[in-house]
Design an enzyme around this catalytic site. Structure first.
Site, PDB file in Angstrom:
ATOM      1  N   ASN A   1       0.827  -1.221   0.000  1.00 17.32           N
ATOM      2  CA  ASN A   1       0.000   0.000   0.000  1.00 17.32           C
ATOM      3  C   ASN A   1       0.860   1.270   0.000  1.00 17.32           C
ATOM      4  O   ASN A   1       0.329   2.380   0.015  1.00 17.32           O
ATOM      5  CB  ASN A   1      -0.987   0.008   1.184  1.00 17.32           C
TER       6      ASN A   1
ATOM      7  N   ALA B   1       4.773  -7.421   4.578  1.00 11.70           N
ATOM      8  CA  ALA B   1       4.010  -6.207   4.921  1.00 11.70           C
ATOM      9  C   ALA B   1       3.507  -6.285   6.357  1.00 11.70           C
ATOM     10  O   ALA B   1       2.829  -7.235   6.734  1.00 11.70           O
ATOM     11  CB  ALA B   1       2.831  -6.071   3.970  1.00 11.70           C
TER      12      ALA B   1
ATOM     13  N   THR C   1      10.178 -12.511  13.884  1.00  9.62           N
ATOM     14  CA  THR C   1      11.074 -11.634  14.638  1.00  9.62           C
ATOM     15  C   THR C   1      11.705 -12.287  15.867  1.00  9.62           C
ATOM     16  O   THR C   1      11.098 -13.157  16.507  1.00  9.62           O
ATOM     17  CB  THR C   1      10.285 -10.390  15.110  1.00  9.62           C
TER      18      THR C   1
ATOM     19  N   TYR D   1       4.017  -6.153  19.150  1.00 11.09           N
ATOM     20  CA  TYR D   1       4.585  -6.493  17.847  1.00 11.09           C
ATOM     21  C   TYR D   1       4.958  -7.982  17.804  1.00 11.09           C
ATOM     22  O   TYR D   1       4.530  -8.740  16.922  1.00 11.09           O
ATOM     23  CB  TYR D   1       5.814  -5.625  17.566  1.00 11.09           C
TER      24      TYR D   1
ATOM     25  N   ILE E   1      22.830   6.905  23.352  1.00 12.04           N
ATOM     26  CA  ILE E   1      22.905   5.478  23.705  1.00 12.04           C
ATOM     27  C   ILE E   1      21.876   5.231  24.803  1.00 12.04           C
ATOM     28  O   ILE E   1      21.891   5.914  25.835  1.00 12.04           O
ATOM     29  CB  ILE E   1      24.318   5.108  24.203  1.00 12.04           C
ATOM     30  N   PHE E   2      21.005   4.259  24.542  1.00  9.20           N
ATOM     31  CA  PHE E   2      19.931   3.997  25.505  1.00  9.20           C
ATOM     32  C   PHE E   2      20.433   3.085  26.628  1.00  9.20           C
ATOM     33  O   PHE E   2      20.170   1.886  26.634  1.00  9.20           O
ATOM     34  CB  PHE E   2      18.725   3.367  24.802  1.00  9.20           C
TER      35      PHE E   2
ATOM     36  N   ARG F   1      23.504  -6.694  20.295  1.00  9.58           N
ATOM     37  CA  ARG F   1      22.548  -7.165  19.292  1.00  9.58           C
ATOM     38  C   ARG F   1      23.292  -7.944  18.210  1.00  9.58           C
ATOM     39  O   ARG F   1      24.491  -7.764  18.002  1.00  9.58           O
ATOM     40  CB  ARG F   1      21.806  -5.988  18.632  1.00  9.58           C
TER      41      ARG F   1
END
Ligand code: UFG
Length: 333
Positions: free
Chosen positions: A34, A76, A119, A143, A209-210, A223
């Site tokens: 879309n 998507a 994920t 999510y 930086i978190f 990660r």
């Protein structure tokens, strides 16, 4: 006969790279997108575009009309962990409804193979690192929950209709095509590597930086960054393997972890630019360490992360950013 693959989200980041690889390998591709977050410029000219929304079954039907779809690659989706904590319904409802609509139409057209973009957010409480494909599932956000729901839907599609599916749980997708024509361009950008490179380009003053008080070598989160071309290759291998009619689930990463500070240091080396940073508070929902165990896909499909060394990831991403400092040209909201 050339097989036609329906790629939902083929104008997006991983979808556009996978489309390119499918076309290079001789498949025909029809993209259903879309263009709400995808980019028209990311679509290979050899692919057909059906502009349509998965919330509307008649628009999905349009992609099937007069085509014999051999398989579906479903990219998507709404994809942001953080956003899903603020707007849960566009995940818990919209992502799941889109998948239900797509599967309902696909089953009516007797599609036999389906690859899901899933994920690492399924593994919010890992018992061990690296994380195996068989690890206990604990979605870390709406999510992740939406992707888990779709993985479960696929189990029912197999039982009822004989659909073979492959769920590919990506860790941190990164990098860009080596020819720099397609790459990562999100609005707003929230991912570490593009943000770091935007600082190198002078488009942002600094990276925040978190958190630097995690139990890791330098206190910042670890990660597993996996090159988008390696993800694309995994989709093709999965599709071809499903000729045997069997469903599968794999974790996809490089198998190596890097801290946020290590990413910044490597990006300084690759770009030759200073990348100032400050340390801010932890970002809610972040886990200290997420690294994939990819033995299962290596053993069963022979997949290897050939482009996922950090230098290749950062070099291809940097070259994409240099070639497209404002990203794709069509503005997004
Ligand atoms: N980070 C910062 N500063 C920033 C952005 C990110 O310190 O400005 C840190 C994050 O805290 C995290 C790391 O960099 O520790 C990577 O963050 P990203 O936002 O790039 O990626 P995430 O690991 O949060 O999430 C990504 C995908 C998700 C997927 C997840 C699975 O965006 O869709 O990987 O591992 F679920």
């Amino acid at each position: 006969m050339t097989s036609t693959i329906l790629v939902t989200g083929g104008a997006g980041y991983v979808g556009s790279h996978t489309t390119r690889l499918l076309l290079d390998r001789g498949y025909r591709v029809v993209i259903l997108d879309n263009l709400s977050t995808g980019h028209i410029e990311a679509i290979d000219s050899r692919a057909e575009l059906v502009r349509g929304d998965l919330q509307d079954k008649t628009q999905i039907e349009a992609a099937f009309k007069d085509r014999d779809i051999a398989g579906i690659f479903h990219f998507a989706s709404n994809i942001l962990v953080g956003e899903s904590m603020e707007k849960p319904w566009i995940y818990l409802r919209d992502n799941v409804v889109s998948a239900c609509n797509l599967l309902e139409v696909a089953m009516a057209h007797d599609v036999k193979r389906f690859v899901l973009s899933s994920t690492a957010n399924l593994f919010d409480a890992p018992d061990e690192i690296p994380i195996k494909a068989e690890a206990r599932i604990a979605p870390g956000s709406p999510y992740g929950e939406s992707k888990y729901a779709i993985e479960r839907l696929l189990g029912w599609m197999e039982r009822i209709y004989g659909l073979a599916s492959c769920c590919l749980r990506y860790f941190n997708a990164s990098g860009a095509h080596p020819d720099s024509t397609i790459g990562e361009d999100h609005h707003p950008e929230t991912h570490l590597i593009p943000i770091v490179l935007q600082v190198a380009l002078g488009q942002r003053e600094r990276v925040t930086i978190f958190g630097d008080d995690y139990p890791t070598v330098d206190g910042t989160c670890v990660r597993d960054y996996v090159h988008v071309l390696d993800l694309a290759e995994a989709h093709l291998l999965a599709f071809e393997a499903m000729k045997d009619g069997k469903s599968r689930k794999y974790n996809l990463g490089s198998g190596s972890g890097y801290t946020v500070k290590q990413i910044i240091d490597h990006a300084v080396a690759v770009s030759g630019k200073p990348i100032p940073y400050t340390v801010g508070p932890r970002r809610p929902g972040d886990l200290p360490v997420l690294v994939a165990d990819t033995k299962k896909i290596a053993d069963e499909l022979g997949w290897q992360p050939r482009n996922s060394d950090l230098e290749t990831i950062l070099e291809t991403a940097w070259n994409w950013h240099l070639a497209h400092p404002q990203g794709y040209s069509t503005p997004k909201a």
